[in-house]
Design an enzyme around this catalytic site. Structure first.
Site, PDB file in Angstrom:
ATOM      1  CD  GLU A 183      -1.708  -2.187   1.528  1.00  0.00           C
ATOM      2  OE1 GLU A 183      -0.548  -2.645   1.961  1.00  0.00           O
ATOM      3  OE2 GLU A 183      -2.637  -3.000   1.100  1.00  0.00           O
ATOM      4  CG  HIS A 209     -11.842  -6.359   5.990  1.00  0.00           C
ATOM      5  ND1 HIS A 209     -11.246  -8.047   7.210  1.00  0.00           N
ATOM      6  CD2 HIS A 209     -11.239  -6.335   4.748  1.00  0.00           C
ATOM      7  CE1 HIS A 209     -10.131  -7.306   5.769  1.00  0.00           C
ATOM      8  NE2 HIS A 209     -10.072  -7.232   5.495  1.00  0.00           N
TER       9      HIS A 209
END
Lengths: 342, 324
Positions: free
Chosen positions: B60, B129
């Site tokens: 990321e 999440h």
């Protein structure tokens, strides 16, 4: 969009003329050394504040690599980047004015010593997060790749960066996508105050680059001619579509990490030993031996550089403070984000 | 007019941008061969090829930073991060580079990039999440933060975001992707500056955004049955906040309830509430109320997750508690 047809490879002079060119390299290294020595004085009398990281001892790395770059190439550097900025062609005036926090500085006094920027020379900082510049370099190279431009992005970082995840992510991305990045690791053996052997399970840094299938070359970072020669070869390979290359420049900083650092972690003998390999006297001796530096040449060079440094300091000190009203300018390109509500 | 899902609206927006501007490309985890973890980019690899629909490794920080660099180099990247929780791995690049480069360089370096990511709970995917961290990003000077809550905004916000010379973060609530709605065949441009009044009313202002807009509208519908006319404001742009729209609404209705799936402490709802208090204090008939996510890492079990996120009944109760 189909991938743009790549432009022809620009030719870089590969055989520098020995004499004049050697004096040019000497001049560039001396400019950095004398500039930074003046910075110490200015820091002592508080004209420069904040963090000041000096690269004294490491000048051959910046100077040698910059010789291999063309004006359209890009440079990403770290917080120890005065030398890289000057060698890349930022004016000494704008650099000194930045260190003194003046609006005439290359970043309008917004960045200071650690954040020198200049779009004219494609100098993208001045990044003070260790390894934070590596992904940017990958992206700059990705843009060149997508736009079919034959350009090199040179990315400088220290041995400390090798421990960061961003180093590994960037190595992998650059290799995976075959991007034109010249990674320049200035290995000065210390991540701030912690020696390499205390932070790395594998202290051979080139091996890490090799593990990503990136050609990696070790260079004596105290020998500007060696740095230049290797950097030219590597930059040319990158420019010709050879994908990323990695240089490990083995160097040493003679001064502490920053002006706050008491330097307790290094043996004085070690420092003295490295000083014997100071890249500047080494080049002077070589040029003198080769007859490229005649009697009086060095004094003339020193006098010219002293005048340039004096001029830069005078420019910085005559500089102006950015108006307080501009505090929120450039947070975004538009009007201030916190617009008046009524 | 045609029926379209939120997911398809985002895909259409990406597709249009890529056709319109060669500098636009998409980069992120599983955006290509997989078709996007929420299937947003499905089919785009086949249409545009792997240079422009660029699968990345699970890096990321690396690929967000590469997006910033590509923007500096003249491209217009759309970087997709799977969820806001994963964006924490790229915080350095977003906060220390994307948000600062223009300022630190004295106005020399623009970062014209868009980062899209899913946010929010409601799908039983637990505490790594499901969080709503967009309020954190709305704290950062130098970023624009958008939360498209409608099909029209999902379709319309991307292009103006790409035209912005500064970094823009777009938060797509994960529970919205399957939502279906009507979209005009002729797409008209939307602004990315203003909040919108999604339902007019005179008795109370309910401020919501992103995933909580549906909750707010359903609550308003229920309140109408109780004889309470609620006005619903969709913030749309979380930074910079369009304060005048919600403050002037509260000045008319004299009551405010702020709905935010994020945690209450130090949240976006706290900021909205503070601004109402600062600017409409003397118009208020009751203290500003907030309906926020419970301050827990999101639990997996359905009944617990439902309890942890703002529900219609919570909003209705909060409105009634204000005396409306």
């Amino acid at each position: 969009m189909t991938k743009a047809k790549a432009a022809p490879v620009p030719v870089v002079e590969t055989e520098p003329a020995a004499g004049d060119h050697g004096v040019h390299l000497l001049r560039e290294m001396l400019r950095i050394r004398r500039f930074e020595e003046r910075c110490v004085e200015l820091y002592s009398r508080t004209a420069i504040r904040g963090f000041l990281h000096l690269g004294i001892g490491e000048e051959a790395c910046a100077v040698g690599v910059m010789e291999a770059l063309l004006p359209d190439d890009a440079v990403v550097a770290t917080y120890r980047e005065h030398g890289h900025a000057l060698a890349r062609g930022l004016s000494m005036r704008a650099t000194m004015a930045e260190l003194e926090g003046k609006v005439e500085g290359c970043s309008r006094g917004r960045g200071g010593s650690m954040h020198l920027f200049d779009t004219a020379t494609r100098f993208y900082g001045g990044n003070a997060i260790v390894a934070g510049g590596l992904p940017l370099a990958v992206g700059l190279a990705l843009a060149d790749h997508l736009l079919g431009r034959r350009r090199v992005t040179a990315c400088f970082f220290g041995d400390g960066a090798v421990a960061e995840g961003e180093f590994h992510e960037s190595m992998n991305l650059a290799a995976l996508w075959h991007l034109p990045v010249l990674f320049c690791c200035e290995n000065n053996l210390y991540a701030m105050g912690t020696a390499l052997q205390f932070t790395e399970s594998e202290t051979d840094l080139s091996l890490k680059a090799s593990s990503y299938r990136i050609p990696a070359w070790e260079v004596d970072g105290m020998d500007v001619l060696a740095v230049e020669e290797t950097a030219r070869e590597a930059a040319q390979a990158v420019r010709e579509g050879g994908g990323p290359h990695f240089l490990e420049l083995r160097t040493y900083r003679f001064r502490a990490h920053s002006m706050y650092d008491p330097d307790r972690y290094r043996d004085k003998d070690e420092i003295e030993k490295w000083k014997e390999r100071d890249p500047i006297p080494a080049l002077i001796a070589r040029l003198t031996h080769d007859g490229a530096l005649a009697n009086g040449d060095l004094d003339r060079l020193e006098a010219e550089i002293a005048a340039e440094v004096d001029d830069a300091v005078a420019f910085a000190e005559a500089g102006t403070d950015e108006p307080i009203e501009d505090l929120e300018r450039f947070v975004t390109s538009g009007p201030p984000t916190q617009a008046p509500t009524s | 007019m045609s029926k379209i899902t939120y997911r398809e609206a985002v895909r259409q927006a990406i597709r249009e941008a890529m056709i319109r501007d060669d500098r636009v490309f998409v980069m992120g985890e599983d955006v290509g061969h997989y078709g996007g973890c929420y299937a947003v980019t499905l089919g785009l690899l086949e249409e545009f090829g792997s240079e422009r629909i660029r699968d990345t490794p699970l890096s990321e920080s690396g690929f967000v930073g590469a997006g910033i660099g590509a923007a500096l180099g003249g491209m217009r990247p759309i970087v997709e991060i799977m969820t806001v929780n994963f964006s924490l791995l790229a915080l350095d690049q977003i906060v220390n580079n994307a948000a600062t480069l223009l300022y630190m360089s004295g106005g020399q370096l623009n970062v014209p990039m868009v980062i899209r990511m899913a946010t929010g709970a409601g799908r039983q995917v637990a505490a790594q999440h499901s969080h709503s961290l967009e309020g954190w990003y709305a704290h950062i000077p130098g970023l624009r933060v958008l939360a498209p809550a409608t099909i029209e905004d999902a379709r319309g916000m991307l292009w103006p975001a790409l035209c912005d010379p500064d970094p823009v973060l777009i938060f797509e609530h994960g529970a919205l992707y399957n939502q279906e709605g009507d979209l005009a065949d002729e797409v008209s441009p939307v602004d990315i500056d203003k909040a919108a009044i999604r339902r007019a009313g005179s008795d109370v202002t309910i401020v919501a955004y992103g995933g909580t807009l549906r909750t707010a509208l359903a609550a308003a519908e229920q309140l109408a049955g109780d004889g309470v006319a609620a006005e619903v404001v969709d913030l749309r742009c979380l930074r910079p906040l369009d304060t005048p729209t919600f403050v002037s609404s509260v000045a008319r209705t004299h009551r405010a309830v702020v709905v935010d799936e994020g945690w209450r402490s130090g949240s976006l709802s706290a900021e909205v509430s503070a601004r109402i208090t600062e600017e409409a204090f003397y118009d208020l008939d009751a203290p500003v109320a907030r309906v926020c996510g419970a301050e827990v890492p999101m639990p997996y079990a359905k009944h617990l997750e439902d309890e942890a996120i703002p529900q219609v009944a919570d909003v209705v109760a909060a409105v009634h508690a204000l005396g409306a």
